[in-house]
Motif scaffolding. Structure first.
Motif, PDB file in Angstrom:
ATOM      1  N   ARG A 440       0.855  -1.189   0.000  1.00  0.00           N
ATOM      2  CA  ARG A 440       0.000   0.000   0.000  1.00  0.00           C
ATOM      3  C   ARG A 440       0.889   1.236   0.000  1.00  0.00           C
ATOM      4  NH1 ARG A 440      -4.032  -0.638   4.528  1.00  0.00           N
ATOM      5  NH2 ARG A 440      -4.991  -2.066   3.004  1.00  0.00           N
ATOM      6  N   ASN A 441       0.707   2.091  -1.020  1.00  0.00           N
ATOM      7  CA  ASN A 441       1.533   3.302  -1.156  1.00  0.00           C
ATOM      8  C   ASN A 441       3.012   2.952  -1.210  1.00  0.00           C
ATOM      9  OD1 ASN A 441      -0.818   4.924  -1.002  1.00  0.00           O
ATOM     10  ND2 ASN A 441      -0.731   4.877   1.258  1.00  0.00           N
ATOM     11  N   GLY A 442       3.323   1.824  -1.916  1.00  0.00           N
ATOM     12  CA  GLY A 442       4.712   1.434  -2.106  1.00  0.00           C
ATOM     13  C   GLY A 442       5.350   0.733  -0.932  1.00  0.00           C
ATOM     14  N   LYS A 443       4.625   0.547   0.163  1.00  0.00           N
ATOM     15  CA  LYS A 443       5.187  -0.091   1.349  1.00  0.00           C
ATOM     16  C   LYS A 443       4.475  -1.411   1.605  1.00  0.00           C
ATOM     17  CE  LYS A 443       6.138   0.677   6.255  1.00  0.00           C
ATOM     18  NZ  LYS A 443       5.958   1.598   7.424  1.00  0.00           N
ATOM     19  N   ALA A 444       5.264  -2.463   1.844  1.00  0.00           N
ATOM     20  CA  ALA A 444       4.704  -3.799   2.075  1.00  0.00           C
ATOM     21  C   ALA A 444       4.443  -4.007   3.565  1.00  0.00           C
ATOM     22  CB  ALA A 444       5.657  -4.873   1.557  1.00  0.00           C
ATOM     23  N   GLU A 445       3.203  -4.368   3.887  1.00  0.00           N
ATOM     24  CA  GLU A 445       2.841  -4.685   5.269  1.00  0.00           C
ATOM     25  C   GLU A 445       2.835  -6.207   5.416  1.00  0.00           C
ATOM     26  OE1 GLU A 445      -0.980  -4.320   8.313  1.00  0.00           O
ATOM     27  OE2 GLU A 445      -0.889  -3.090   6.495  1.00  0.00           O
ATOM     28  N   MET A 446       3.697  -6.726   6.320  1.00  0.00           N
ATOM     29  CA  MET A 446       3.896  -8.174   6.415  1.00  0.00           C
ATOM     30  C   MET A 446       2.889  -8.871   7.319  1.00  0.00           C
ATOM     31  SD  MET A 446       6.311  -8.646   4.374  1.00  0.00           S
ATOM     32  CE  MET A 446       7.500  -7.636   3.510  1.00  0.00           C
ATOM     33  N   ALA A 447       2.649  -8.337   8.482  1.00  0.00           N
ATOM     34  CA  ALA A 447       1.796  -9.010   9.470  1.00  0.00           C
ATOM     35  C   ALA A 447       0.335  -8.754   9.126  1.00  0.00           C
ATOM     36  CB  ALA A 447       2.120  -8.533  10.878  1.00  0.00           C
ATOM     37  N   VAL A 448      -0.186  -9.473   8.132  1.00  0.00           N
ATOM     38  CA  VAL A 448      -1.557  -9.276   7.673  1.00  0.00           C
ATOM     39  C   VAL A 448      -2.501 -10.069   8.563  1.00  0.00           C
ATOM     40  CG1 VAL A 448      -3.139  -9.518   5.737  1.00  0.00           C
ATOM     41  CG2 VAL A 448      -0.747  -8.941   5.319  1.00  0.00           C
ATOM     42  N   ARG A 449      -3.410  -9.350   9.224  1.00  0.00           N
ATOM     43  CA  ARG A 449      -4.381 -10.007  10.089  1.00  0.00           C
ATOM     44  C   ARG A 449      -5.658 -10.319   9.310  1.00  0.00           C
ATOM     45  NH1 ARG A 449      -3.272  -5.340  12.391  1.00  0.00           N
ATOM     46  NH2 ARG A 449      -5.472  -4.722  12.191  1.00  0.00           N
ATOM     47  N   GLY A 450      -6.488 -11.200   9.877  1.00  0.00           N
ATOM     48  CA  GLY A 450      -7.739 -11.558   9.221  1.00  0.00           C
ATOM     49  C   GLY A 450      -8.700 -10.402   9.128  1.00  0.00           C
ATOM     50  N   ASP A 451      -8.630  -9.453  10.079  1.00  0.00           N
ATOM     51  CA  ASP A 451      -9.565  -8.322  10.068  1.00  0.00           C
ATOM     52  C   ASP A 451      -8.981  -7.100   9.358  1.00  0.00           C
ATOM     53  OD1 ASP A 451      -7.624  -7.698  11.883  1.00  0.00           O
ATOM     54  OD2 ASP A 451      -8.987  -7.304  13.569  1.00  0.00           O
ATOM     55  N   GLU A 452      -7.852  -7.276   8.665  1.00  0.00           N
ATOM     56  CA  GLU A 452      -7.239  -6.178   7.912  1.00  0.00           C
ATOM     57  C   GLU A 452      -8.120  -5.816   6.718  1.00  0.00           C
ATOM     58  OE1 GLU A 452      -4.385  -3.340   7.167  1.00  0.00           O
ATOM     59  OE2 GLU A 452      -4.128  -4.863   8.719  1.00  0.00           O
ATOM     60  N   ASP A 453      -8.356  -4.510   6.512  1.00  0.00           N
ATOM     61  CA  ASP A 453      -9.175  -4.061   5.382  1.00  0.00           C
ATOM     62  C   ASP A 453      -8.376  -4.107   4.083  1.00  0.00           C
ATOM     63  OD1 ASP A 453     -11.493  -3.543   6.812  1.00  0.00           O
ATOM     64  OD2 ASP A 453     -10.827  -1.525   7.375  1.00  0.00           O
ATOM     65  N   ILE A 454      -9.078  -4.457   3.009  1.00  0.00           N
ATOM     66  CA  ILE A 454      -8.523  -4.356   1.653  1.00  0.00           C
ATOM     67  C   ILE A 454      -9.081  -3.087   1.020  1.00  0.00           C
ATOM     68  CG2 ILE A 454      -8.440  -5.435  -0.635  1.00  0.00           C
ATOM     69  CD1 ILE A 454      -8.759  -8.148   0.723  1.00  0.00           C
ATOM     70  N   ARG A 455      -8.194  -2.290   0.446  1.00  0.00           N
ATOM     71  CA  ARG A 455      -8.624  -1.009  -0.113  1.00  0.00           C
ATOM     72  C   ARG A 455      -8.344  -0.964  -1.609  1.00  0.00           C
ATOM     73  NH1 ARG A 455      -5.516   2.805   4.335  1.00  0.00           N
ATOM     74  NH2 ARG A 455      -6.405   1.811   6.228  1.00  0.00           N
ATOM     75  N   ALA A 456      -9.112  -0.084  -2.288  1.00  0.00           N
ATOM     76  CA  ALA A 456      -8.860   0.143  -3.710  1.00  0.00           C
ATOM     77  C   ALA A 456      -7.437   0.664  -3.892  1.00  0.00           C
ATOM     78  CB  ALA A 456      -9.868   1.142  -4.275  1.00  0.00           C
ATOM     79  N   GLY A 457      -6.733   0.137  -4.880  1.00  0.00           N
ATOM     80  CA  GLY A 457      -5.353   0.519  -5.132  1.00  0.00           C
ATOM     81  C   GLY A 457      -4.343  -0.382  -4.452  1.00  0.00           C
TER      82      GLY A 457
END
Length: 776
Positions: A440-457
């Protein structure tokens, strides 16, 4: 105890363990044990393979021929179909009749074959009498097992018991009907138990049919609850394509059961059916699942950026976690355990034996010795690795995994995935993908949780096979409709029926895709029942097992063709294959000839049985290719290879050592206590082992103990042989139980609940009756 005896005991313990766990095929375990016995000098090479020519093996071999002849000529069919007429549709008379008929047939047929041939008739009876099949199939299985105890040739333990006695100098061998008085008493007690106590314990899992066949089956499999309508819009990518070429089945994991076109309804369209715009497809699939899968429309599939892959490989680590036997996690799925939410790690695969499972990981029920392939940060892996019920067995080569299995899904503006959470997206549960990172915005977020939102883009870095996503994208725009008007899945030419994977089926161990099932039979598998669980996902890749129940939908002529295939048993009398009925007198004559030769003491039982087998083929009641297919080679090989174990116990002194200890106990508590202990041990071993190894292992000890106590070996061997057939406590203790398990919708605990008290009744009767008819 000498070193030689200790080694033999260790070998026997290892073989028993392998028999129980089936880590190796049981016949291969017997073969391996025989090789070890020969190389270590316990068995002379000249005696190593005498089991393959033993009277017991010849008798078993011949009985398979006669059983197949009775089946192919329709004798068994006619007997089974008479149940409905005689019972009047009442549950108690039905249980009495089907157990009695199965018992009589099993006296001279293979037990599993007797149960299999009666399944269609019993299924039809249940439907017409509006009785749940789960009320009848277990009594059928138990009746077949008990019926095998009524004659010498009825079951392998009886045949082996007779051979053991026949090989003893100075002892008269058991006759064909020596087992009959006690066997009939056991069958009668079993019928009485099942119509009283057992009937109250039987489950009523599948509701009785009300009218049409599909009423029971679609209700049992909950098909109506899963019907969804998919409308093909004009100028769709699918217009003009056949169902086979659309890849609807593989992409959406659905089965098309009907197509509405203008005013017409086409039931069970074949794979070569050509779609048109405005077609309405009625499919077996949940609306919510299809909605989530079709949400990938508009996503863009890209190769993963090397920089992001390098960043992931630096931050994430891989670990292999094993579920040891008895783990508290066994029997539950990752979704039920909330595995990702609790630990934050990603499960990217489940290694099960030699298979690596990558699809439907969240819903897969975990088993003993499963290995979970997980990704996570170092701290996350330390936490999950310390959890009770998990063992860390190694590291996962993450670099190789990332390079081979990672790609990017780009979420455009307006996508249905935007503003959903990772958990609700369905990418993991339905598409078999694991979101490893969100860029997101060129930065990778590693610790993806189940309740993490997915956004356009967002760019979703996922692990998995991109093929299914690409197939989904090729479907184009499809319109889902939740409300499906009442649909009859049957007509005069199209039926919904159930089939069971038959004994000795060539389909066992193969998937529907490997069998080319749809192309070969022209039928569609809507669902599969196994061990009380209904399976609907990824059916094409699921390896079939003996006893699996398949819900089939297709044209009536195709169902009749399947009924002629011995790999499957159709659970409906109307679809049964036409038998060679004109040759029925030949099959009955061969059986009568075998009995006459034994009764008039012209030749031993193995010669009589072999003569009957030859007659069935010679006069056309059975073809040789049918005979070879009817033989349960696994049982033949097992008995032939296990027989030398008994000789090894005698020559090594192991049997004498055990007999000395048993003699001391028997002298203290008396022969009745000894026979009670024998039947308990024989029955308990047979719940996991086959009855044949049980008799072979116990026979040398029994004979030596009888000699030391100065009592007759007849009651002891009779008790051991009959107790080895008291296999009711688990679905795995006898193949007849496995055969009816899925068809009746049973779970393992159903057999424990009903079979345990029946086993106790049988064993008590053996302790009381055997010494009365065969005095000490």
């Amino acid at each position: 105890m000498t070193l030689s005896i200790a080694f033999l005991f260790a070998l026997l313990v290892a073989m028993v363990y392998l028999f129980l766990t089936e880590k190796l095929p049981v016949e291969l375990t017997a073969f391996a044990g025989l090789v070890v016995l020969v190389f270590t000098g316990y068995v002379d090479p000249s005696q190593a393979f005498v089991g393959f020519a033993s009277p017991a093996v010849i008798t078993m071999f011949s009985i398979f021929f006669i059983s197949a002849a009775l089946l192919q000529t329709g004798v068994a069919d006619v007997v089974g179909q008479r149940i409905s007429t005689l019972s009047g549709g009442k549950e108690v008379p039905l249980i009495i009749l089907l157990m009695l008929v199965a018992g009589v047939m099993s006296a001279f047929m293979n037990n599993v074959a007797a149960a299999a041939v009666m399944l269609p008739a019993v299924s039809s009876v249940a439907r017409h009498a509006q009785i749940s099949p789960s009320r009848l199939f277990m009594p059928l299985s138990f009746g077949a097992i008990l019926g095998g105890t009524t004659t010498l040739v009825g079951t392998p333990p009886n045949i082996l018991t007779a051979e053991v006695i026949a090989n003893q100098e100075g002892l008269e061998p058991f006759g064909l009907f020596d087992f009959t008085p006690i066997g009939l008493a056991l069958l009668g007690a079993g019928i009485l138990f099942m119509t009283t106590v057992g009937r109250r314990l039987l489950p009523d899992r599948l509701e009785a049919a009300r009218g049409e066949t599909s009423g029971l089956l679609t209700q049992a499999y909950r098909i109506e609850d899963r019907l969804t309508s998919i409308r093909v819009p004009p100028f769709s990518n699918l217009d003009g394509l056949t169902l086979r070429n659309t890849k609807l089945g593989t992409a959406l994991d659905v089965r098309v059961v009907a197509v509405r076109r203008e005013q017409r309804k086409i039931l069970a369209p074949g794979p070569d059916f050509e779609l048109q715009g405005e077609d309405q497809l009625l499919v077996d699939g949940r609306f919510e699942d299809l909605q989530k899968l079709l949400a990938v429309q508009g996503l863009v599939v890209q190769d993963a950026d090397p920089g992001h892959l390098r960043e992931i490989s630096e931050q994430l680590h891989g670990m292999v976690l094993r579920l040891p036997e008895g783990s508290g996690l066994v029997g539950r799925s990752l979704r039920q355990l909330r595995f990702r939410d609790r630990f934050g790690v990603l499960v990217v695969g489940i290694r099960r034996g030699r298979d690596l499972v990558r699809q439907d990981l969240a819903g897969r029920v975990l088993r003993d010795t499963d290995e979970l392939l997980v990704l996570g940060t170092e701290s996350q892996l330390l936490v999950v690795g310390d959890q009770k019920g998990l063992e860390m067995t190694g590291e996962l080569p993450i670099q190789e995994l990332i390079q081979e299995r990672m790609f990017v899904l780009q979420v455009p503006a307006g996508s249905s995935l935007a503003d959903t959470t990772v958990r609700d997206s369905g990418l993991g549960e339905l598409a078999g993908l694991t979101i490893v990172s969100i860029v997101r915005n060129g930065k990778a977020e590693m610790a993806v949780r189940g309740d993490e939102d997915i956004r356009a883009g967002d760019e979703l870095l996922v692990a998995g096979n991109p093929t299914r996503v690409l197939d989904l994208l090729q479907l184009g725009d499809l319109q889902l409709e939740r409300d499906v008007p009442g649909v009859r899945l049957e007509s005069d030419s199209v039926r919904v029926l159930e089939a069971v994977v038959a004994p000795r089926s060539r389909a066992a161990g193969k998937s529907l895709r490997q069998l080319h099932f749809r192309d070969r039979y022209g039928l569609q598998v809507l669902a599969l029942q196994r061990g009380g669980e209904t399976l609907r996902k990824n059916l094409g890749n699921l390896a079939l097992r003996f006893g699996d129940a398949l819900l089939l939908h297709g044209p009536q002529p195709k169902l009749r063709e399947l009924a002629e295939d011995d790999d499957f048993v159709i659970l409906h009398g109307d679809a049964m294959s036409v038998r060679r009925r004109k040759k029925a007198p030949v099959a009955l004559g061969a059986l009568a000839l075998m009995i006459a030769i034994v009764v008039f003491d012209l030749f031993p039982i193995h010669v009589a049985a072999f003569t009957g087998a030859v007659v069935t083929v010679l006069f056309g009641a059975l073809r040789m290719e049918e005979a070879y297919k009817a033989i349960e080679w696994r049982a033949i090989y097992l008995v032939a290879a296990i027989l030398p174990v008994g000789n090894a116990m005698e020559t090594s002194g192991a049997a004498q050592l055990l007999a000395n200890g048993v003699t001391n106990i028997a002298e203290t508590y008396g022969p009745y206590a000894f026979i009670a202990a024998l039947v308990m041990l024989s029955s308990l071993l047979s719940q996991g082992l086959d009855g044949a190894p049980t008799v072979v292992i116990l026979a040398p000890v029994v004979l030596l103990t009888a000699e030391q106590l100065g009592i007759s070996p007849y009651p002891l061997m009779m008790a051991v042989g009959l107790a080895a057939s008291a296999a009711f406590m688990t679905p795995f203790s006898h193949k007849a139980n496995l055969l009816v398990m899925s068809a009746g919708g049973y779970r393992s605990m159903d057999f424990v609940r009903v079979g345990t008290p029946l086993t106790v009744v049988v064993l008590i009767l053996l302790v009381v009756l055997v010494p009365l008819l065969f005095p000490f």
